[in-house]
Design an enzyme around this catalytic site. Structure first.
Site, PDB file in Angstrom:
ATOM      1  CE  LYS A 138      69.698  40.653  15.701  1.00  0.00           C
ATOM      2  NZ  LYS A 138      68.478  40.857  14.882  1.00  0.00           N
ATOM      3  CB  SER A 139      75.358  43.181  18.576  1.00  0.00           C
ATOM      4  OG  SER A 139      74.095  43.799  18.496  1.00  0.00           O
TER       5      SER A 139
ATOM      6  CG  ASP B 170      67.335  46.193  19.364  1.00  0.00           C
ATOM      7  OD1 ASP B 170      66.758  46.897  18.522  1.00  0.00           O
ATOM      8  OD2 ASP B 170      68.480  45.738  19.196  1.00  0.00           O
TER       9      ASP B 170
ATOM     10  CE  LYS C 201      66.456  49.790  16.458  1.00  0.00           C
ATOM     11  NZ  LYS C 201      67.819  49.220  16.383  1.00  0.00           N
TER      12      LYS C 201
ATOM     13  NE  ARG D 244      61.650  46.246  16.591  1.00  0.00           N
ATOM     14  CZ  ARG D 244      62.894  45.845  16.678  1.00  0.00           C
ATOM     15  NH1 ARG D 244      63.762  46.534  17.387  1.00  0.00           N
ATOM     16  NH2 ARG D 244      63.284  44.742  16.057  1.00  0.00           N
TER      17      ARG D 244
ATOM     18  NE  ARG E 183      65.399  43.014  18.846  1.00  0.00           N
ATOM     19  CZ  ARG E 183      66.160  42.039  19.308  1.00  0.00           C
ATOM     20  NH1 ARG E 183      65.692  41.234  20.243  1.00  0.00           N
ATOM     21  NH2 ARG E 183      67.385  41.862  18.860  1.00  0.00           N
TER      22      ARG E 183
END
Length: 460
Positions: free
Chosen positions: A41-42, A340, A367, A371, A415
């Site tokens: 994704k990054s 993450d 986040k 989280r 996530r």
């Protein structure tokens, strides 16, 4: 092994964000098979952005086509780039060049994507027009102050809700002033926003990071022809400098597999004895591989096969065989390389024997959700003993199968949803999540990929 997921049921559950899509993962004996990790994704976000900032046509293969990345593509089209989807992860971007974006006609809606919001802020700040950005309820709660502060020092102006939250107005300027900025918190997104603003700024713009963060931006800047210098900073850490006004030229990009997405299948296999799973094409950038180092310390059986380089990034196929895990201490300096992955690490810790101590987790509170609190709540409702501090999480595993049986509130965090669905596969009673629809932001096809390994993830 045949998938246990009925595609029509899961597709209907994940297809619409309008209504919550409750999902449940039921226990399985083992997982087996071979799957391919979705695109990173990054790297996907950055490949689109740098393609737009370059002159010529950039060809991208393996792009992650999740909602977050599609939000970046839509925003770049609104700024004047030609972004075309050719199918199967293949895209073409004809850029507008450094400083060549046009004023968008409408508000830029970035959905759930914090990466899009923060990195695009750096691009927008260095253009002489006013732009507006917003996002979904989760993104509107996330702090933007950490990019507003340095970009304001460079000359841009911002109007935001209390606490620097979106919706956000960016009053840009093409007379940005280069700065030297020391990051108060380790953040690749903030670093990248400053460097992107520095591209359209005369002179040299420098970011000092006390702790190393993922370096995809620096790697890709060089790939497109920018002058980037990286060296030690006085007092420790790294000093990253970009020279302004380069002529970036289009370059082809092959996107490696996302180590954060691969983590769910890797952990699912590691915590089920008898499992034998291979996840292909996993990016193993050393600044992203902290989870895999930690899992090996816990006793996970993870073998790298077919190690190679893809798009300037180290890549390998990971073969994972289920084994007994033991609790370890994860030092705070490892956090930037796995920030993450703490939700899925907490799941591994819940299935291990002994206590896993995770330190230096303050960034988790900024986040898609808080989280740290979300993981703690999910562990509680599924009978996992643990202690949460301001920036710590201690998970007390017994080596026995976790109870499960709870429904986890995801707070629109993809996530959190995926991590606790993995816990459900290794629990006695299964685990439900209140809304699985945000999974598509980063991992479209998650349930199908896991189902191909023998997972049972169903619409509840």
């Amino acid at each position: 092994m045949r998938p246990s997921v009925r595609p029509s049921a899961v597709e209907s559950a994940l297809s619409a964000h309008a209504a919550p899509a409750k999902l449940i993962a039921r226990p399985v004996d083992r997982l087996q098979g071979r799957v391919r990790a979705p695109g990173d994704k990054s790297v996907s976000h950055r490949s689109l952005m740098f393609g737009a900032l370059a002159l010529g046509e950039t060809k991208i293969t393996g792009l992650l086509e999740g909602e977050d990345v599609l939000a970046t593509a839509a925003a770049l089209r609104a700024l004047g780039a030609q972004v075309d989807h050719e199918g199967g992860g293949a895209w073409r971007v004809r850029g507008f060049g450094v400083g060549g974006a046009r004023e968008p006609d409408n508000v830029l809606d970035l959905g759930n994507s914090g990466t899009s919001a923060r990195l695009l802020s750096g691009i927008l700040a260095s253009h002489r027009f006013t732009s507006f950005m917003t996002g979904d309820a989760s993104l509107r709660r996330r702090p933007m102050q950490r990019v507003i502060v340095p970009l304001s020092q460079m000359g841009a102006r911002f109007e935001a809700r209390e606490g620097g939250r979106m919706p956000l107005a960016i009053v840009g300027t093409d007379e940005m002033v280069p700065i030297e900025y020391r990051l108060p918190v380790a953040s690749a997104q903030v670093k990248s926003a400053i460097l992107l603003a520095g591209l359209n700024t005369a002179g040299e713009t420098t970011v000092i990071e006390p702790e190393a963060t993922r370096d995809h931006t620096e790697r890709m800047l060089r790939h497109f022809g920018a002058e980037v210098r990286v060296g030690p900073a006085e007092g420790g850490g790294k000093r990253i400098t970009v020279v302004g006004w380069p002529e970036l030229k289009a370059r082809d990009i092959v996107v490696p597999g996302d180590p954060s997405s691969a983590a769910f299948a890797v952990v699912a296999a590691a915590i089920r004895p008898g499992s034998d799973v291979t996840v292909e094409n996993v990016g193993l950038n050393p600044l992203r591989a902290g989870l895999y180092d930690t899992l090996r310390e816990m006793g996970a059986d993870i073998t790298e096969e077919n190690r190679r380089e893809v798009g300037g990034e180290p890549v390998a196929d990971l073969r994972v065989r289920g084994s007994e895990l033991t609790g370890v201490e994860v030092p705070p300096e490892r956090a930037p390389s796995m920030i993450d992955e703490y939700p899925i690490l907490a799941v591994a810790a819940a299935c291990a024997r002994g206590t896993t101590r995770m330190l230096g987790l303050a960034e988790l509170r900024a986040k898609e959700s808080d989280r740290l609190a979300s993981v703690s709540a999910g562990l509680t409702v599924n009978g996992v003993s643990h202690e949460m501090g301001a920036d710590t999480l201690f998970v007390h595993g017994t080596g026995a199968t976790p109870a499960g049986g709870g429904t986890v509130v995801t707070h629109l965090d993809h996530r959190i949803a995926m991590a606790f669905l993995v816990l459900g596969l290794a629990s006695r009673e299964g685990v439900a999540v209140d809304d699985g629809s945000p999974i598509d932001t980063s991992f479209p096809g998650f349930a199908h990929l896991m189902g191909a390994l023998g997972a049972r993830i169903e619409a509840a």
